[in-house]
Design an enzyme around this catalytic site. Structure first.
Site, PDB file in Angstrom:
ATOM      1  N   GLY A  50       0.874  -1.175   0.000  1.00  0.00           N
ATOM      2  CA  GLY A  50       0.000   0.000   0.000  1.00  0.00           C
ATOM      3  C   GLY A  50       0.910   1.224   0.000  1.00  0.00           C
ATOM      4  O   GLY A  50       1.847   1.300   0.806  1.00  0.00           O
ATOM      5  N   ALA A  51       0.637   2.171  -0.895  1.00  0.00           N
ATOM      6  CA  ALA A  51       1.578   3.280  -1.115  1.00  0.00           C
ATOM      7  C   ALA A  51       1.957   4.032   0.168  1.00  0.00           C
ATOM      8  O   ALA A  51       3.146   4.147   0.506  1.00  0.00           O
ATOM      9  CB  ALA A  51       1.005   4.214  -2.180  1.00  0.00           C
ATOM     10  N   ARG A  77      10.478  -1.044  -4.964  1.00  0.00           N
ATOM     11  CA  ARG A  77       9.294  -1.035  -5.848  1.00  0.00           C
ATOM     12  C   ARG A  77       9.264   0.316  -6.559  1.00  0.00           C
ATOM     13  O   ARG A  77       9.498   1.345  -5.925  1.00  0.00           O
ATOM     14  CB  ARG A  77       7.987  -1.235  -5.058  1.00  0.00           C
ATOM     15  CG  ARG A  77       7.847  -2.628  -4.445  1.00  0.00           C
ATOM     16  CD  ARG A  77       6.470  -2.859  -3.860  1.00  0.00           C
ATOM     17  NE  ARG A  77       5.488  -3.193  -4.876  1.00  0.00           N
ATOM     18  CZ  ARG A  77       4.176  -3.313  -4.623  1.00  0.00           C
ATOM     19  NH1 ARG A  77       3.711  -3.085  -3.404  1.00  0.00           N
ATOM     20  NH2 ARG A  77       3.334  -3.648  -5.578  1.00  0.00           N
ATOM     21  N   ASP A 212      -1.419   4.978  -6.296  1.00  0.00           N
ATOM     22  CA  ASP A 212       0.020   4.806  -6.041  1.00  0.00           C
ATOM     23  C   ASP A 212       0.816   6.009  -6.500  1.00  0.00           C
ATOM     24  O   ASP A 212       1.893   6.292  -5.974  1.00  0.00           O
ATOM     25  CB  ASP A 212       0.524   3.540  -6.720  1.00  0.00           C
ATOM     26  CG  ASP A 212       0.109   2.336  -5.901  1.00  0.00           C
ATOM     27  OD1 ASP A 212      -1.036   1.885  -6.064  1.00  0.00           O
ATOM     28  OD2 ASP A 212       0.905   1.887  -5.049  1.00  0.00           O
ATOM     29  N   LYS A 223      -3.592  -0.055  -8.577  1.00  0.00           N
ATOM     30  CA  LYS A 223      -3.555  -1.503  -8.798  1.00  0.00           C
ATOM     31  C   LYS A 223      -4.147  -1.895 -10.144  1.00  0.00           C
ATOM     32  O   LYS A 223      -5.182  -1.359 -10.547  1.00  0.00           O
ATOM     33  CB  LYS A 223      -4.309  -2.185  -7.652  1.00  0.00           C
ATOM     34  CG  LYS A 223      -4.376  -3.693  -7.712  1.00  0.00           C
ATOM     35  CD  LYS A 223      -3.019  -4.351  -7.866  1.00  0.00           C
ATOM     36  CE  LYS A 223      -2.039  -3.946  -6.801  1.00  0.00           C
ATOM     37  NZ  LYS A 223      -0.643  -4.360  -7.123  1.00  0.00           N
TER      38      LYS A 223
END
Ligand code: MRU
Length: 312
Positions: A50-51, A77, A212, A223
């Site tokens: 989760g960002a 990431r 994100d 997502k």
């Protein structure tokens, strides 16, 4: 139900304790991370995800490891800008402990404000479709996309929340469904290919998702599958809302095409959450973890600063 705490600094401030989100909903297991490799892997393998949560975690990581690990932790990431944003804040901070605690605390305040702003967009009894997980475990508290629903439940409002599974990593069925049930909401789980049906049946009044990275022109990376839902929502005239803290807005990305989309391993599609493989061994896979929803498909972006409705 006791609140699940996703990230915390250990009492001796030498390690980070996280809830291993890969094991949800079957196991509530906390793990303690001490080395740079353990912290990198925790982000890469989505033990923490989760960002906003990745940003908070990365801030604690830099406090423990030191600024020289900034590039290594950032590289875990590529898509969620909060990771780079939080690490850059740490690199420029004079007091690392105060800064990581501030990043965590500010996220709690921002999520609460986002939730208040979002709650104004729905009314009692509404049907809301959500994708992936933008709840407390993806942030600090309340969440972004799920925040208005959880806050509403605290105020005795009721919503019919449709949660899609979110293949391949099932953040919807494993994490969102768990969080919303724990909050006392009415939850209906659907497969990813059922969104069209519930929209067509008139069960959905709004779509709520997180983000994100938001580009300067309003395009949103979230997502994989988010953009498809936005296309469907447009087709049925359903408002499509994106919720995020202002730290997710990246003015250095002009449009969504400047956002790097992470590609992940084939294993996630073919076998990860199955007792037996569900595809022929060696089949070629394409597994982008995120997609970009064009600004024209988004009704509004809601941050802690307010609701930004697209001018049409
Ligand atoms: O791959 P994940 O599980 O980290 O992806 C999470 C999402 O896409 C969320 O919707 C996004 O990070 C917002 S979380 C408030």
């Amino acid at each position: 139900m006791q609140e699940l705490v996703n990230i915390r600094l250990s009492d001796d401030e030498n390690s980070i304790i996280i809830l291993d989100q890969r094991l949800l909903p079957n196991k509530i297991e906390y793990i303690e991370l001490r080395t740079a490799e353990e912290m990198y892997d925790a982000i890469k393998l989505l033990k923490v995800r989760g960002a906003p949560a990745i940003g908070i975690f990365a801030a604690y990581a830099i406090f423990i490891l030191g600024r020289e690990y900034a590039d290594y932790i950032k590289s875990a990431r590529p898509t969620a800008v909060n990771l780079q944003w939080a690490v850059d804040r740490m690199v420029n901070a004079s007091d690392l402990l105060a800064e990581c605690k501030a990043i965590h605390q500010e996220d709690i305040t921002m999520c609460r404000a986002i939730s208040e702003n979002g709650l104004k967009l729905i009314k009692n009894g509404d049907g809301v479709l959500t994708h992936c997980n933008a709840g407390p475990l993806a942030t600090s508290k309340y969440g972004t996309g799920l925040g208005p629903l959880i806050l509403g439940a605290e105020r005795n409002m009721r919503f019919n929340v449709f949660v899609d599974e979110t293949r391949p990593l099932l953040q919807g069925s494993r994490i969102t469904a768990l969080e919303l049930i724990n909050a006392g909401l009415d939850v209906t789980l659907i497969c990813d290919n059922m969104a069209n049906t519930v929209m067509k049946q008139g069960k959905i009044n709004a779509v709520f998702v997180g983000a994100d990275r938001v580009a300067a022109n309003g395009d949103v990376a979230n997502k994989i599958g988010t953009s498809g839902l936005a296309v469907l929502a447009k087709r049925y005239g359903i408002p499509f809302y994106v919720f995020c803290p202002s730290s997710t807005i990246d003015m250095s990305c002009k449009t969504g095409s400047d956002i790097v989309i992470e590609e992940r391993s084939s294993d996630e599609i073919t076998r990860l959450y199955f007792a037996e493989p569900v595809a022929p061994v060696g089949v070629k896979c394409f597994n982008p973890a995120f997609d970009v929803t064009e600004a024209e498909l988004i009704t509004a972006v809601i941050t802690e600063k307010g609701t930004f409705i697209k001018q049409s």
